[in-house]
Scaffold this active site. Structure first.
Site, mmCIF file in Angstrom:
data_model
loop_
_atom_site.group_PDB
_atom_site.id
_atom_site.type_symbol
_atom_site.label_atom_id
_atom_site.label_comp_id
_atom_site.label_asym_id
_atom_site.label_seq_id
_atom_site.Cartn_x
_atom_site.Cartn_y
_atom_site.Cartn_z
ATOM 1 C CG ASP A 49 -1.689 -1.270 1.403
ATOM 2 O OD1 ASP A 49 -2.286 -1.733 0.429
ATOM 3 O OD2 ASP A 49 -1.674 -1.819 2.528
ATOM 4 C CD GLU A 216 -9.098 -2.576 -0.870
ATOM 5 O OE1 GLU A 216 -9.511 -2.823 0.267
ATOM 6 O OE2 GLU A 216 -8.425 -3.380 -1.544
#
Length: 553
Positions: A49, A216
């Protein structure tokens, strides 16, 4: 007179360029091809991420660290290709009591890093406690203590945006495992300082449309009067990148796909962030899920078409790019060929930045020393021990490449039967090569476990026996010790083969081959374990002195 070229970057500590080049050339993964081109991934390690920001000619990257400590790694680059770990923004996880023992897969999820009014900010979501923030004037220096921006269960992937009028907003997503909702992106107003959510949340994008499910990881930007959310959808392994834009911060937003796998071998491609160089070039950093290797970092060129971002190469001109395998490097004033650290001689009292504990550090996990080794103490296993999934005191680092060899010299010093330490490849499945005391001798053993989180039982195989290297006869606490060299060779697809040596020259293959497997939201890791059986009353701890750890191609 010999003149040695020096790097002018303060973060590199004035290391001679020749030494940096040698360090780079000995690295097991080298993305900089040396001819103005680079290959992906630019970091073949589990920096999940990733998010980036640019300040002048410097780039900073942070990533998820989950329950590994220290957390929130800070990587620095001059060109977005060559990266070096320079710090961690989080010394320990909060709440500290909760993270005093290993909490696999919890902790720091999907952070964002931004520069605002002379300070660097990092926001992250802890799915069990809420949104936190830390900040610093110098990313390589001290970071503030965490501030709880919004207490909530299930909020993840937060990203701030300071608007032109001074207002501050927070975009975020939801974890279905905690909130029982997902695939929606929300925006709420914060105070101008970015320390507290002060306004109500609004859904600004809904991925519950059977098309862009699992929306997301939003990153929040403003450009040419448009507010942009850039986010992944479709799932980690098979998804794509989306962009949504609106003239109003709360929408409505129109959305389109801006990068997908296409005919490339790059599955995903998943969550990341946009960054712009000082000269105005646009680039996008994201990750690809590579199973046991974790979520490795890719760099993509990025352009704009009719105020829509296009990520990667758009060969057919449809506004949706594909990942690049090789590409020209960003045009920047200077760059230094470096890599995240791998090997460690343990010659200083500062723990190398490649290492993380499996939970918040406790003194009795072990200590660095000024004597050329690190000492790790044997940690008592629980009375109902099943496997090493419970062990909080492991000292581990990420897999640094697809293939590599890790060799270490350890000395196990034991005061009681059953105390053991050695080398481990850790994940949902794990294998360890350890030296354990049995009576007045030491036994080399291999521990292997499949489905550790689900309570899988270990198999333990005795491989060899050794006489102690040294015996001490202290009346109140006698010890016996054994020095040994341990090695693991990692081949393609994470196939691991172990070996040992008593002289450091001739290595004997031992144990069964083992296929590494990722852990809970993290890649497989390699490093050290030192444990002892449960005992009542507690016995005197043993320890393992690690002389060095060397990673080679």
């Amino acid at each position: 007179m010999l003149r040695v070229a020096m790097c002018g970057c303060l973060l590199c500590g004035g290391i001679p360029l020749a030494a940096q080049t040698q360090e780079y050339l000995s690295a097991v993964w080298s993305p900089d091809l040396g001819n103005g081109m680079y290959k992906n991934p630019v970091i073949h390690a589990d920096y999940s991420d990733p998010d980036v920001c640019a300040v002048g000619n410097d780039f900073y990257l942070t990533a998820s660290s989950f329950s590994c400590v220290p957390g929130l790694p800070i990587l620095h680059s001059k060109d977005l290709v060559n990266w070096k770990v320079v710090n961690y923004a989080l010394k320990e996880l909060v709440p500290t009591d909760f993270y005093a023992t290993v909490q696999h897969g919890k902790g720091v999820w999907a952070p964002s890093i931004r520069y605002h009014n002379g300070e660097y900010y990092i926001y992250w979501g802890d799915p069990d406690f809420g949104v936190y923030m830390v900040k610093a004037e110098d990313p390589a220096g001290e970071w503030s203590d965490p501030v709880l921006v919004k207490a909530a269960k299930g909020i993840i992937d937060p990203c701030p945006l300071w608007d032109d009028d001074g207002k501050c907003y927070l975009a975020y997503a939801w974890a279905g495992s905690r909130a029982q909702i997902n695939s929606v992106l929300c925006v709420a107003e914060m105070n101008a300082e970015g320390t507290k959510v002060v306004g109500p949340s609004r859904i600004v994008y809904d991925g519950n449309d059977d098309v862009n499910h699992t929306a997301e990881g939003p990153k929040f930007y403003k450009r040419n009067g448009y507010y942009y959310l850039m986010f992944p959808a479709g799932g980690v392994q098979m998804g794509w990148q989306m962009a949504a834009r609106s003239r109003n911060v709360y929408g409505p937003y129109e959305a389109r796909r801006v990068m997908e796998q296409g005919d490339t071998p790059v599955n995903g491609p998943h969550q990341g962030g946009w960054v712009q160089t000082a000269s105005g070039e646009d680039w996008f950093v994201h990750f690809q899920d590579k199973g046991c290797y974790g979520r490795v970092t890719w760099l993509e060129p990025m352009t704009w078409k009719d105020d829509w971002p296009v990520v990667g190469e758009d060969k057919d001109g449809d506004g949706c790019g594909n990942p690049v395998l090789t590409y020209r490097k960003p045009s920047v004033p200077s760059s230094v060929r470096v890599n995240p650290a791998e090997s460690d001689e343990f010659d200083t009292t500062e723990l190398g930045l490649q290492w993380q504990w499996h939970s918040n550090y406790q003194d009795l996990y072990g200590f660095t020393t000024p004597y050329g080794f690190i000492r790790l103490y044997s940690w008592p296993l629980s009375e109902k021990y099943i496997n090493l999934w419970e062990a909080s005191n492991m000292l581990l680092q990420k897999f640094p490449a697809e293939t590599f060899t890790a060799t270490t010299k350890v000395t196990m010093v034991s005061k009681e039967d059953g105390q053991e330490g050695g080398l481990i490849v850790m994940g949902w499945d794990y294998a360890a090569l350890t030296v354990r005391r049995e009576g007045d001798r030491f036994i080399l053993i291999q521990r292997v476990c499949k489905d550790a989180e689900q309570g899988g039982k270990e198999s333990v195989e005795k491989l060899a026996g050794f006489e102690p290297s040294e015996r001490q006869t202290i009346i109140y606490s006698p010890t016996v010790s054994r020095s040994v060299y341990l090695r693991v060779q990692v081949a393609e697809e994470g196939m691991c083969r172990f070996a040992y040596s008593l002289d450091g020259q001739t290595f004997t293959p031992c144990g069964k081959p083992f296929k590494a497997r990722q852990g809970k939201w993290i890649g497989a890791k390699v490093g050290f374990v030192c444990v002892e059986p449960h005992a009542e009353p507690a016995v005197n701890r043993g320890w393992m002195d690690v002389d060095w750890f060397r990673v080679t191609p």
